[in-house]
Design a protein around this motif. Structure first.
Motif, PDB file in Angstrom:
ATOM      1  N   PHE A  95      38.352  -9.430 -62.690  1.00  0.00           N
ATOM      2  CA  PHE A  95      37.606  -9.398 -61.431  1.00  0.00           C
ATOM      3  C   PHE A  95      36.223  -8.789 -61.640  1.00  0.00           C
ATOM      4  O   PHE A  95      35.239  -9.251 -61.065  1.00  0.00           O
ATOM      5  CB  PHE A  95      38.380  -8.624 -60.356  1.00  0.00           C
ATOM      6  CG  PHE A  95      39.346  -9.501 -59.614  1.00  0.00           C
ATOM      7  CD1 PHE A  95      38.950 -10.203 -58.490  1.00  0.00           C
ATOM      8  CD2 PHE A  95      40.645  -9.656 -60.085  1.00  0.00           C
ATOM      9  CE1 PHE A  95      39.833 -11.044 -57.831  1.00  0.00           C
ATOM     10  CE2 PHE A  95      41.536 -10.491 -59.422  1.00  0.00           C
ATOM     11  CZ  PHE A  95      41.134 -11.191 -58.297  1.00  0.00           C
ATOM     12  N   PHE A 102      31.838 -13.438 -57.020  1.00  0.00           N
ATOM     13  CA  PHE A 102      32.471 -13.141 -55.729  1.00  0.00           C
ATOM     14  C   PHE A 102      31.441 -12.647 -54.718  1.00  0.00           C
ATOM     15  O   PHE A 102      31.509 -12.973 -53.534  1.00  0.00           O
ATOM     16  CB  PHE A 102      33.583 -12.105 -55.901  1.00  0.00           C
ATOM     17  CG  PHE A 102      34.825 -12.662 -56.548  1.00  0.00           C
ATOM     18  CD1 PHE A 102      35.636 -13.563 -55.877  1.00  0.00           C
ATOM     19  CD2 PHE A 102      35.192 -12.272 -57.830  1.00  0.00           C
ATOM     20  CE1 PHE A 102      36.785 -14.084 -56.463  1.00  0.00           C
ATOM     21  CE2 PHE A 102      36.329 -12.771 -58.433  1.00  0.00           C
ATOM     22  CZ  PHE A 102      37.125 -13.676 -57.751  1.00  0.00           C
ATOM     23  N   PRO A 106      31.640 -15.359 -51.468  1.00  0.00           N
ATOM     24  CA  PRO A 106      32.914 -14.726 -51.070  1.00  0.00           C
ATOM     25  C   PRO A 106      34.029 -15.742 -50.803  1.00  0.00           C
ATOM     26  O   PRO A 106      35.203 -15.380 -50.857  1.00  0.00           O
ATOM     27  CB  PRO A 106      32.548 -13.971 -49.789  1.00  0.00           C
ATOM     28  CG  PRO A 106      31.067 -13.769 -49.852  1.00  0.00           C
ATOM     29  CD  PRO A 106      30.531 -14.974 -50.565  1.00  0.00           C
ATOM     30  N   LEU A 109      37.170 -16.016 -52.871  1.00  0.00           N
ATOM     31  CA  LEU A 109      38.377 -15.224 -52.639  1.00  0.00           C
ATOM     32  C   LEU A 109      39.507 -16.088 -52.078  1.00  0.00           C
ATOM     33  O   LEU A 109      40.682 -15.755 -52.223  1.00  0.00           O
ATOM     34  CB  LEU A 109      38.066 -14.066 -51.684  1.00  0.00           C
ATOM     35  CG  LEU A 109      37.422 -12.847 -52.344  1.00  0.00           C
ATOM     36  CD1 LEU A 109      36.935 -11.864 -51.281  1.00  0.00           C
ATOM     37  CD2 LEU A 109      38.418 -12.154 -53.266  1.00  0.00           C
ATOM     38  N   ALA A 153      32.951  -8.066 -51.156  1.00  0.00           N
ATOM     39  CA  ALA A 153      33.107  -9.467 -50.764  1.00  0.00           C
ATOM     40  C   ALA A 153      34.300  -9.570 -49.818  1.00  0.00           C
ATOM     41  O   ALA A 153      35.313  -8.883 -50.027  1.00  0.00           O
ATOM     42  CB  ALA A 153      33.325 -10.351 -51.988  1.00  0.00           C
ATOM     43  N   TRP A 155      36.732 -12.351 -47.236  1.00  0.00           N
ATOM     44  CA  TRP A 155      37.054 -13.762 -46.925  1.00  0.00           C
ATOM     45  C   TRP A 155      38.136 -13.794 -45.853  1.00  0.00           C
ATOM     46  O   TRP A 155      39.005 -12.911 -45.798  1.00  0.00           O
ATOM     47  CB  TRP A 155      37.552 -14.435 -48.194  1.00  0.00           C
ATOM     48  CG  TRP A 155      38.295 -15.736 -48.004  1.00  0.00           C
ATOM     49  CD1 TRP A 155      37.771 -16.986 -47.947  1.00  0.00           C
ATOM     50  CD2 TRP A 155      39.707 -15.894 -47.867  1.00  0.00           C
ATOM     51  NE1 TRP A 155      38.763 -17.930 -47.784  1.00  0.00           N
ATOM     52  CE2 TRP A 155      39.963 -17.277 -47.721  1.00  0.00           C
ATOM     53  CE3 TRP A 155      40.797 -15.014 -47.832  1.00  0.00           C
ATOM     54  CZ2 TRP A 155      41.251 -17.811 -47.557  1.00  0.00           C
ATOM     55  CZ3 TRP A 155      42.078 -15.547 -47.665  1.00  0.00           C
ATOM     56  CH2 TRP A 155      42.288 -16.934 -47.541  1.00  0.00           C
TER      57      TRP A 155
ATOM     58  N   LEU B  57      38.424 -20.486 -60.662  1.00  0.00           N
ATOM     59  CA  LEU B  57      38.247 -19.174 -61.284  1.00  0.00           C
ATOM     60  C   LEU B  57      38.221 -19.253 -62.810  1.00  0.00           C
ATOM     61  O   LEU B  57      38.057 -18.253 -63.496  1.00  0.00           O
ATOM     62  CB  LEU B  57      39.352 -18.218 -60.807  1.00  0.00           C
ATOM     63  CG  LEU B  57      39.279 -17.936 -59.301  1.00  0.00           C
ATOM     64  CD1 LEU B  57      40.596 -17.351 -58.797  1.00  0.00           C
ATOM     65  CD2 LEU B  57      38.131 -16.998 -58.986  1.00  0.00           C
TER      66      LEU B  57
END
Lengths: 158, 314
Positions: A95, A102, A106, A109, A153, A155, B57
């Motif tokens: 992360f 992020f 955002p 997320l 961030a 979401w 990701l």
């Protein structure tokens, strides 16, 4: 090349001169690239990137920040979620590595919430998720124990 | 002039290719391949979770973009994870029984490729670990070292080169880590709060009390940087002193583990490339043989065959 190295050394203990030359060249290339990588490359160039474990310098006075997640379902309470392979498929360091992504977007997320849903299909899906930085104050090398939390961030499910 | 050159040439050749017992290669292979299941199933199984992470990701490393390697899925991660475990397990069995050297080499090459892909899967989500260059190198070079059995004391030059590669890889990990500290942290790294930070984040009950004595961390940082910069010396020590150096480095890694729960296990495995591993097995075998005839007067050499086909690690 004198053929696969395996066959040449199965029965004979000494290498041919071309076998030696080939091996010395390989060594030169591998360690040459690795050494250059240490000075100019980055993590992206794995396995020839710099060995930068614990290579950054922290200030004597400042903050030590750790990334954490907070999630909730509907109007429920925010719960703390430690990022881990088991919880969301990614750990704290991952992360941190993607933190600017992020911050910039955002909505990403949402992908974290979905990953968590694939790992825990029986749990009620998160409807809100945020990344917080938990910063511990350090004064003159000694942590004061004071922790500041900031949301970086956030979401919400559409 | 030509004499000087040929002298230097001879020294280089001796340093790289001074023959080592095949039993040492076999023992090192057992350690390396037996470590794979431990690593991908127990110590670092995290790559498997990446199969379930959303593709957005995934941040493929350069190597993953160039080749180009597929985006991880649950199927892919498990095929790679269990594929490398099965290949490694078969290799260990074949070494123990001294069978099928070519199959061993082919499976070794496969294990290297699968482990490399496992690394790409593991490191393409925002974090790259730096503790396994030497291990990856070991997987790359071990298949080139030729036939080797655990009790074969005949020597090999190809094996000598393979061990040298792993040794340099292990030492380079220290030395280039020092370079990286100066590159990213500056020379001020030695006086920075890097270790304080590490202990705040993941310190153990052993390390936490030291937070009140921050000079201990400062001193340790000076020590670490000096250790890393001087590490290449190990490559040129006599074998006996190399073994002392390895014991010293192992204590350093264990102390680190006790303080911040970080141990570079694949790297530690590679440090054993400095040790005369063949002696462990062949010493015990020698004493076994010398004791047996005395304990069993009816001992016949005919049982020798069954003795040597036993898995030597059992």
């Amino acid at each position: 090349m004198t053929g696969p190295p395996v066959s040449e050394s199965v029965h004979d203990s000494s290498l041919s001169s071309s076998g030696r030359a080939l091996r010395l060249s390989v060594a030169l290339v591998v360690f040459g690239v690795l050494t250059v990588g240490a000075f100019v490359a980055n993590d992206d160039d794995f396995p020839f990137g710099p060995f930068r474990m614990y290579a950054t310098s922290g200030q004597a006075t400042g903050e030590v920040a750790v990334v954490a997640l907070q999630a909730r379902v509907g109007d429920g309470d925010w719960t703390l979620v430690r990022p881990s392979p088991e919880s969301v498929g990614m750990n704290v360091a991952e992360f941190e590595g993607q933190l600017t992504r992020f911050e910039d977007d955002p909505e990403l997320l949402g992908a974290v919430a979905q990953s968590r849903q694939r790992l825990h299909p029986d749990d009620p899906p998160w409807t809100e998720l945020r990344i917080v930085l938990q910063a511990t104050e350090v004064v003159d090398r000694v942590p004061t124990g004071e922790v500041n939390e900031t949301v970086v961030a956030q979401w919400a499910a559409p | 002039m030509t004499q000087v050159l040929s002298h230097a040439n001879g020294a280089v050749t001796r340093w790289w290719f001074a023959p080592v017992p095949r039993a040492r290669i076999a023992a090192f292979r057992v350690l390396v391949y037996a470590f794979i299941p431990l690593d991908v199933l127990l110590l670092r199984p995290w790559g498997a979770a990446h199969g379930y992470v959303e593709p957005e990701l995934y941040r493929p490393l350069l190597i993953g973009r160039v080749l180009p390697l597929p985006t991880p899925t649950p199927t892919l991660v498990h095929v790679v994870q269990y594929g490398v475990v099965v290949a490694a397990a078969i290799i260990v069995v074949l070494i123990a029984r001294d069978r099928a050297p070519r199959t061993q080499a082919a499976l070794g090459a496969l294990a290297f490729l699968l482990y490399l892909e496992w690394m790409v899967i593991s490191f393409s989500y925002g974090k790259v670990d730096h503790d396994r260059f030497a291990f990856l190198l070991a997987l790359a070079v071990l298949p080139t070292a030729g036939r080797a059995a655990l009790r074969d004391m005949s020597t090999t030059e190809a094996g000598a080169w393979a061990l040298r590669m792993v040794q340099i890889g292990a030492v380079a990990t220290y030395f280039l880590a020092a370079i990286a500290k100066v590159r990213f942290g500056g020379w001020g790294w030695v006086n920075s709060t890097t270790l304080v930070r590490a202990v705040v984040r993941r310190g153990t009950s052993l390390a936490d009390p030291l937070l009140r004595m921050p000079w201990t961390f400062q001193l340790t940082q000076w020590f670490i940087l000096m250790l890393e910069f001087t590490s290449p010396v190990i490559l040129f020590l006599r074998p006996k002193f190399q073994q002392y150096a390895v014991v010293f480095l192992l204590s350093f890694h264990i102390a680190t583990f006790l303080m911040v729960r970080i141990i570079f296990m694949p790297h530690v495995v590679c440090l054993t490339s400095f040790l005369p591993l063949e002696k462990v097995l062949n010493r015990s075998q020698g004493s076994q043989r010398s004791r047996r005839p005395a304990a069993r007067p009816d001992y016949r050499p005919a049982t020798e065959g069954s003795l040597s086909s036993d898995p030597p690690l059992a």
